[in-house]
Motif scaffolding. Structure first.
Motif, mmCIF file in Angstrom:
data_model
loop_
_atom_site.group_PDB
_atom_site.id
_atom_site.type_symbol
_atom_site.label_atom_id
_atom_site.label_comp_id
_atom_site.label_asym_id
_atom_site.label_seq_id
_atom_site.Cartn_x
_atom_site.Cartn_y
_atom_site.Cartn_z
ATOM 1 N N TYR A 131 35.599 32.687 45.851
ATOM 2 C CA TYR A 131 35.637 32.163 44.483
ATOM 3 C C TYR A 131 34.623 31.083 44.151
ATOM 4 C CZ TYR A 131 39.963 34.776 44.758
ATOM 5 O OH TYR A 131 40.876 35.782 44.948
ATOM 6 N N TYR B 100 34.269 37.342 44.465
ATOM 7 C CA TYR B 100 34.837 37.684 43.155
ATOM 8 C C TYR B 100 34.101 37.033 41.994
ATOM 9 C CZ TYR B 100 38.695 40.349 44.993
ATOM 10 O OH TYR B 100 39.436 41.333 45.590
ATOM 11 N N THR C 274 41.905 50.443 43.843
ATOM 12 C CA THR C 274 43.266 49.960 43.587
ATOM 13 C C THR C 274 43.985 51.007 42.734
ATOM 14 O OG1 THR C 274 42.539 48.789 41.621
ATOM 15 C CG2 THR C 274 42.563 47.537 43.676
ATOM 16 N N GLY D 5 44.417 38.300 37.478
ATOM 17 C CA GLY D 5 43.508 39.072 38.334
ATOM 18 C C GLY D 5 43.361 40.488 37.814
ATOM 19 N N ASP E 293 41.921 35.134 35.095
ATOM 20 C CA ASP E 293 41.246 35.552 36.320
ATOM 21 C C ASP E 293 40.346 34.441 36.801
ATOM 22 O OD1 ASP E 293 39.826 37.000 38.389
ATOM 23 O OD2 ASP E 293 40.481 38.813 37.370
ATOM 24 N N ASN F 115 48.692 42.961 39.889
ATOM 25 C CA ASN F 115 48.527 44.043 40.861
ATOM 26 C C ASN F 115 47.468 43.623 41.869
ATOM 27 O OD1 ASN F 115 49.044 46.850 41.756
ATOM 28 N ND2 ASN F 115 46.860 47.087 41.316
ATOM 29 N N GLU F 116 47.819 43.610 43.132
ATOM 30 C CA GLU F 116 46.919 43.149 44.194
ATOM 31 C C GLU F 116 46.340 41.772 43.881
ATOM 32 O OE1 GLU F 116 44.435 45.557 46.447
ATOM 33 O OE2 GLU F 116 45.306 47.455 45.822
#
Ligand SMILES: C[S@@+](CC[C@H](N)C(=O)[O-])C[C@H]1O[C@@H](n2cnc3c(N)ncnc32)[C@H](O)[C@@H]1O
Length: 373
Positions: free
Chosen positions: A41, A48, A67, A99, A124, A161-162
């Motif tokens: 990050y 990401y 995903t 995210g 995010d 999700n994830e």
């Protein structure tokens, strides 16, 4: 004007220099959680935070992993059944997605939920994904907003999700019967592992005296507590790979679950190719539920465990098999991966927490495994 390139090599080097600086500033050692945070990050440089494609079906697209919402829109359509019920039960009309990746799930939920959702907020850590999401979600622009920081109070259904698997973890290692925290130091210009004795231990005892490596998830647990304080009404739906703590800290799982993903290949060395690959760990769902349940919250705002089950059970409860019957063959094959035991069906779990009074959640009607937590 000089052209700015995002050549992977220079990007990695700049990120390595930044992490090396952080190690120096901390006296020569940082915990793995800090390393993972910087690798993923660091603004403009982290995995990401950069422009790498990340999510996609095949290595040819430059992507690293796939995903569920990337596989098929039937995933989001099935999830929407649970989200719709949660909105109705909690009397809310907002969805918050943490995210949001490429925006695939947001698109599927917004398409399926129609007027049940008045506002869809994306949060995010990765600013670089925002442009991609804005483009993809243009048809729903009037309902969308992006936030970098959470407001004082929120209500609605929160979806991730994830998400939890991408949150930094601390590494704990037992050697010679003594627990250490595993961190990262520098030796001859390269990152190396260094273990330091630590009072930290896994949340339950790990039977035996054998050498053992594992993770603890203080950031993911803190995330749930922060939501607990802010979410006045609503629910939290989390989908991720992981297990309950008895399975997580099973004596035989002595290598931990830390994993990297690049070009659809997995490896276990996060110290190499920093910034060019994803780093992830499985989720200890018991820890997440305990963090929620042990939180002191105002009366009526306490978390309730509404359900915990495998992704396969959850999606079946939400009508995925019926949706598959109506779908073209290729779509059906993708959706089958979401259910199959050796693909995503058993490894991925779904957890639903609600605020206020408990209610019977459709996604957990059959096969609830809350007792396994
Ligand atoms: C593995 S990706 C999953 C993306 C997407 N949900 C999907 O299923 O395709 C994890 C995402 O979580 C984001 N993330 C990690 N920690 C976060 C946090 N504390 N708040 C918001 N987003 C976070 C990352 O930036 C990344 O976009």
């Amino acid at each position: 004007m000089r052209a700015v390139t995002t050549e992977p090599t220079s990007l990695t080097t700049a990120l390595q220099a930044r992490i090396a600086q952080a190690i120096g500033a901390a006296g020569g050692w940082i915990g793995f959680d800090r390393f993972m945070e910087l690798a993923l990050y660091t603004p403009g440089l982290g995995y990401y935070a950069g422009d790498l494609p990340k999510f996609g079906m095949l290595p040819g697209s430059g992507s690293d992993f796939v995903t569920a919402p990337e596989l098929t829109p039937l995933f989001g359509q099935a999830l929407a059944v649970q989200v719709r019920q949660a909105l109705q039960q909690t009397g809310t009309r907002e969805v918050w997605e943490f995210g949001a990746g490429s925006g695939a799930l947001a698109q599927q939920l917004l398409d399926a939920l129609g007027d049940a959702v008045q506002r869809y907020t994306i949060v995010d850590l990765s600013g670089s994904l925002r442009a991609r999401q804005q483009e993809r979600l243009a048809a729903h622009a009037h309902k969308l907003r992006w936030l970098d920081a959470l407001p004082e109070a929120m209500e609605g259904v929160v979806v991730g999700n994830e998400l939890l698997d991408a949150m930094p973890v601390q590494l704990l290692v037992r050697t010679g019967g003594v627990w250490h925290e595993r961190g990262v130091a520098l030796a001859q210009g390269a990152f190396v592992w260094e273990d330091r004795p630590s009072p930290l231990q896994p949340p339950i005892p790990v039977a035996g005296e054998h050498d053992y490596l594992t993770e603890i998830h203080l950031q993911a647990e803190a995330f749930v507590r922060t939501l607990g304080e802010k979410l006045r009404r609503g629910a939290l739906l989390l989908i991720d790979y992981g297990f309950g703590e008895r399975e997580y800290y099973h004596p035989q799982r002595h290598m931990g679950t830390l994993m990297c993903h690049r070009a659809h290949q997995a490896d276990a060395n996060p110290l190499a190719d920093v910034g060019l690959k994803d780093i992830t760990a499985h989720v200890n769902f018991t820890g997440i539920v305990l963090a929620a349940q042990e939180q002191a919250l105002p009366a009526g705002q306490e978390w309730q465990l509404l359900g915990y089950t495998t992704q396969a059970h959850f999606l079946i409860n939400c009508g995925l098999p019926q949706a598959m019957e109506r779908a073209p063959l290729a779509e059906r094959a993708m959706a089958a991966k979401l259910l199959m035991e050796h693909e995503m069906g058993e490894l991925f779990q779904v957890l639903l927490l609600g605020k206020g009074q408990p209610w019977d959640a459709v996604g957990f009607a059959q096969g609830d495994r809350s007792h396994r937590l």
